[in-house]
Design a protein around this motif. Structure first.
Motif, PDB file in Angstrom:
ATOM      1  N   TYR A   1       0.845  -1.203   0.000  1.00  0.00           N
ATOM      2  CA  TYR A   1       0.000   0.000   0.000  1.00  0.00           C
ATOM      3  C   TYR A   1       0.877   1.250   0.000  1.00  0.00           C
ATOM      4  O   TYR A   1       0.655   2.187  -0.795  1.00  0.00           O
ATOM      5  CB  TYR A   1      -0.916  -0.015   1.220  1.00  0.00           C
ATOM      6  N   LEU A   2       1.878   1.294   0.864  1.00  0.00           N
ATOM      7  CA  LEU A   2       2.768   2.456   0.913  1.00  0.00           C
ATOM      8  C   LEU A   2       3.541   2.607  -0.389  1.00  0.00           C
ATOM      9  O   LEU A   2       3.716   3.724  -0.900  1.00  0.00           O
ATOM     10  CB  LEU A   2       3.725   2.324   2.093  1.00  0.00           C
ATOM     11  N   ALA A   3       3.999   1.499  -0.959  1.00  0.00           N
ATOM     12  CA  ALA A   3       4.738   1.558  -2.222  1.00  0.00           C
ATOM     13  C   ALA A   3       3.872   2.128  -3.335  1.00  0.00           C
ATOM     14  O   ALA A   3       4.369   2.840  -4.222  1.00  0.00           O
ATOM     15  CB  ALA A   3       5.245   0.165  -2.595  1.00  0.00           C
ATOM     16  N   SER A   4       2.576   1.836  -3.304  1.00  0.00           N
ATOM     17  CA  SER A   4       1.664   2.376  -4.324  1.00  0.00           C
ATOM     18  C   SER A   4       1.565   3.892  -4.247  1.00  0.00           C
ATOM     19  O   SER A   4       1.131   4.548  -5.203  1.00  0.00           O
ATOM     20  CB  SER A   4       0.279   1.746  -4.189  1.00  0.00           C
ATOM     21  N   LEU A   5       1.962   4.448  -3.104  1.00  0.00           N
ATOM     22  CA  LEU A   5       1.953   5.902  -2.904  1.00  0.00           C
ATOM     23  C   LEU A   5       3.373   6.472  -2.958  1.00  0.00           C
ATOM     24  O   LEU A   5       3.605   7.609  -2.543  1.00  0.00           O
ATOM     25  CB  LEU A   5       1.306   6.229  -1.556  1.00  0.00           C
ATOM     26  N   ASP A   6       4.319   5.657  -3.462  1.00  0.00           N
ATOM     27  CA  ASP A   6       5.732   6.047  -3.578  1.00  0.00           C
ATOM     28  C   ASP A   6       6.368   6.330  -2.218  1.00  0.00           C
ATOM     29  O   ASP A   6       7.266   7.183  -2.093  1.00  0.00           O
ATOM     30  CB  ASP A   6       5.893   7.264  -4.493  1.00  0.00           C
ATOM     31  N   VAL A   7       5.913   5.615  -1.203  1.00  0.00           N
ATOM     32  CA  VAL A   7       6.512   5.704   0.131  1.00  0.00           C
ATOM     33  C   VAL A   7       7.230   4.385   0.396  1.00  0.00           C
ATOM     34  O   VAL A   7       6.598   3.328   0.463  1.00  0.00           O
ATOM     35  CB  VAL A   7       5.457   5.964   1.215  1.00  0.00           C
ATOM     36  N   ALA A   8       8.552   4.455   0.515  1.00  0.00           N
ATOM     37  CA  ALA A   8       9.335   3.245   0.762  1.00  0.00           C
ATOM     38  C   ALA A   8       9.274   2.872   2.235  1.00  0.00           C
ATOM     39  O   ALA A   8       9.113   3.733   3.111  1.00  0.00           O
ATOM     40  CB  ALA A   8      10.779   3.467   0.332  1.00  0.00           C
ATOM     41  N   SER A   9       9.415   1.608   2.502  1.00  0.00           N
ATOM     42  CA  SER A   9       9.406   1.149   3.893  1.00  0.00           C
ATOM     43  C   SER A   9      10.464   0.075   4.085  1.00  0.00           C
ATOM     44  O   SER A   9      10.826  -0.651   3.155  1.00  0.00           O
ATOM     45  CB  SER A   9       8.022   0.624   4.293  1.00  0.00           C
ATOM     46  N   ALA A  10      10.943  -0.008   5.326  1.00  0.00           N
ATOM     47  CA  ALA A  10      11.898  -1.052   5.709  1.00  0.00           C
ATOM     48  C   ALA A  10      11.171  -2.066   6.571  1.00  0.00           C
ATOM     49  O   ALA A  10      10.410  -1.700   7.476  1.00  0.00           O
ATOM     50  CB  ALA A  10      13.065  -0.443   6.475  1.00  0.00           C
ATOM     51  N   VAL A  11      11.398  -3.337   6.296  1.00  0.00           N
ATOM     52  CA  VAL A  11      10.814  -4.411   7.087  1.00  0.00           C
ATOM     53  C   VAL A  11      11.917  -4.999   7.959  1.00  0.00           C
ATOM     54  O   VAL A  11      12.959  -5.419   7.446  1.00  0.00           O
ATOM     55  CB  VAL A  11      10.177  -5.487   6.181  1.00  0.00           C
ATOM     56  N   ILE A  12      11.683  -4.990   9.268  1.00  0.00           N
ATOM     57  CA  ILE A  12      12.699  -5.437  10.229  1.00  0.00           C
ATOM     58  C   ILE A  12      12.214  -6.726  10.876  1.00  0.00           C
ATOM     59  O   ILE A  12      11.211  -6.728  11.598  1.00  0.00           O
ATOM     60  CB  ILE A  12      12.968  -4.367  11.300  1.00  0.00           C
ATOM     61  N   SER A  13      12.920  -7.805  10.601  1.00  0.00           N
ATOM     62  CA  SER A  13      12.534  -9.113  11.126  1.00  0.00           C
ATOM     63  C   SER A  13      12.941  -9.251  12.581  1.00  0.00           C
ATOM     64  O   SER A  13      13.939  -8.683  13.027  1.00  0.00           O
ATOM     65  CB  SER A  13      13.209 -10.217  10.309  1.00  0.00           C
ATOM     66  N   GLY A  14      12.144 -10.016  13.305  1.00  0.00           N
ATOM     67  CA  GLY A  14      12.525 -10.398  14.648  1.00  0.00           C
ATOM     68  C   GLY A  14      13.223 -11.743  14.632  1.00  0.00           C
ATOM     69  O   GLY A  14      13.281 -12.413  13.597  1.00  0.00           O
ATOM     70  N   PRO A  15      13.765 -12.180  15.762  1.00  0.00           N
ATOM     71  CA  PRO A  15      14.495 -13.447  15.808  1.00  0.00           C
ATOM     72  C   PRO A  15      13.610 -14.659  15.562  1.00  0.00           C
ATOM     73  O   PRO A  15      14.117 -15.734  15.236  1.00  0.00           O
ATOM     74  CB  PRO A  15      15.082 -13.466  17.229  1.00  0.00           C
ATOM     75  N   GLU A  16      12.292 -14.494  15.687  1.00  0.00           N
ATOM     76  CA  GLU A  16      11.387 -15.611  15.451  1.00  0.00           C
ATOM     77  C   GLU A  16      11.376 -16.043  13.988  1.00  0.00           C
ATOM     78  O   GLU A  16      11.088 -17.196  13.681  1.00  0.00           O
ATOM     79  CB  GLU A  16       9.954 -15.244  15.883  1.00  0.00           C
ATOM     80  N   GLY A  17      11.656 -15.091  13.093  1.00  0.00           N
ATOM     81  CA  GLY A  17      11.735 -15.403  11.670  1.00  0.00           C
ATOM     82  C   GLY A  17      10.428 -15.301  10.920  1.00  0.00           C
ATOM     83  O   GLY A  17      10.428 -15.241   9.687  1.00  0.00           O
ATOM     84  N   ASP A  18       9.304 -15.264  11.631  1.00  0.00           N
ATOM     85  CA  ASP A  18       8.006 -15.186  10.952  1.00  0.00           C
ATOM     86  C   ASP A  18       7.199 -13.978  11.415  1.00  0.00           C
ATOM     87  O   ASP A  18       6.016 -13.876  11.137  1.00  0.00           O
ATOM     88  CB  ASP A  18       7.197 -16.468  11.168  1.00  0.00           C
ATOM     89  N   ARG A  19       7.842 -13.048  12.110  1.00  0.00           N
ATOM     90  CA  ARG A  19       7.187 -11.831  12.580  1.00  0.00           C
ATOM     91  C   ARG A  19       8.059 -10.628  12.251  1.00  0.00           C
ATOM     92  O   ARG A  19       9.292 -10.714  12.335  1.00  0.00           O
ATOM     93  CB  ARG A  19       6.933 -11.904  14.086  1.00  0.00           C
TER      94      ARG A  19
END
Length: 379
Positions: A31-49
């Motif tokens: 959704y943010l990318a569709s508005l030209d807003v970049a985002s960073a995804v930060i994984s936790g140690p669980e690997g699936d969150r």
């Protein structure tokens, strides 16, 4: 996208605490990318969150974080009158798990992104979404750790937990520990041949009860809180199979809630010392976050009062991620839509007016941070 439609989309993801949330995070990122807003995804140690962090405006200039968690508590209560993960509108009420705690605030922020992105911001607005807040704020520390690589040190953070859109300056910190005892099973007629795990727990439990009484009678106090002292309680005990069987295992979940200036983990030390001295006992910290204490005249308090139209409240009894931001050197305050009393209950809801009010507050922050002719937006 209007905030109700965004909330409907978010509620449809069953992002229960302790479970994977990748689909929801992917939805927000796209959704943010569709508005030209970049985002960073930060994984936790669980690997699936995952946490998500996005910036609107110049990332190399100090700005403000709008923070929310996207996990929700389970929705197994029998009192639901509909699917908890399908937003249901009745009059001005929008029912669904997480509607008020706290996907409502997240929806209000995300729905305002098109307008924010169109503004010429002199200072950035950051969006920080975290996971597993309901399990003791387990996700957001991994996001906070990465902040120096993502943006200039922010001027402040608004955590949108439900507060009736009234800024909240303080809340208690919390720590929780699970103490487990290992014994030896057998028939209760021969206790000399076994080792009772429940009995083994008793010294640790007594230490907590004694410390709770000490804090109540002689501990430091802070009149902003109710009660005005730090508290401890044994919230859950498990163990045993039958009255005539020596229990082989037992556990107790213990929590401490600390007034500002008191380390909640330190309140658990009496029990932890008992554990360290008994090889039959072990302890696991299952939650820990610091309290929040923002000065009444802090610039962030004044800003949030302008944005919300409400004078700050001295303190609340519930906890949030705000203390973790403050501990990391980022001033923080709590201010979000809805009533916390509706959270963690069947037929949780937020009103359309509350949702729109939060959206307007976010847009007013954008207006505060816009480039003004001949000047840069003030702090």
């Amino acid at each position: 996208m209007n905030p109700q439609a965004m909330l409907s989309s978010l509620v449809a993801f069953p992002s229960v605490v302790g479970t994977r949330n990748g689909a929801l995070v992917d939805y927000v990122r796209d959704y943010l990318a569709s508005l030209d807003v970049a985002s960073a995804v930060i994984s936790g140690p669980e690997g699936d969150r995952f946490n998500l962090f996005a910036t609107i405006g110049p990332a190399d200039v100090p700005g403000y974080i709008l923070s929310g968690h996207v996990d929700v508590v389970p929705a197994n209560e029998p009192g639901w009158r509909g699917d908890p993960f399908h937003l249901r509108a009745e009059g001005d009420r929008l029912y669904g798990r997480g509607a008020v705690d706290m996907k409502g605030f997240v929806a209000a922020v995300l729905s305002a992104v098109p307008e924010l992105a169109a503004m010429d911001l002199a200072r950035p607005i950051h969006i920080a979404l975290s996971y597993d807040e309901e399990a003791g704020c387990r996700g957001v520390p991994h996001l906070i750790e990465k902040l120096p690589t993502l943006c200039a040190t922010p001027l402040g953070c608004i955590v949108g937990e439900p507060s009736g859109l009234v800024p909240v300056l303080r809340h208690k910190g919390k720590a929780a520990v699970r103490v487990t005892a290992r014994g030896r099973s057998g028939h209760s007629s021969r206790p000399d041949l076994g080792h009772n795990a429940i009995h083994a727990l008793l010294p640790a439990l007594e230490a907590i009860a004694t410390e709770a009484a000490r804090q109540r009678q002689d501990g430091p106090t802070n009149a902003h809180f109710l009660p005005p002292y730090s508290t401890l309680q044994i919230g859950k005990i498990s163990g045993g199979e039958a009255i005539n069987i020596i229990p082989e295992t037992a556990s107790a979940d213990i929590e401490a809630r600390a007034i500002a200036g008191v380390d909640p983990l330190a309140l658990l030390e009496p029990a932890l010392r008992v554990v360290a001295a008994d090889e039959a006992l072990s302890a696991e910290i299952i939650a820990s976050y610091p309290g929040l204490a923002l000065d009444d005249d802090h610039a962030l308090a004044r800003l949030t009062a302008r944005l919300s139209g409400s004078l700050p409240l001295a303190a609340v009894s519930y906890g949030t991620e705000a203390g973790l931001y403050q501990k990391a050197g980022i001033p923080a305050i709590v201010c979000g839509p809805g009533d916390i009393a509706r959270a963690h209950k069947p037929d949780e809801y937020i009103t359309t007016g509350e949702l729109l009010g939060a959206r307007e507050m976010v847009l007013r922050l954008g207006q505060e941070l816009r480039v003004r002719e001949g000047t840069v937006a003030a702090r």
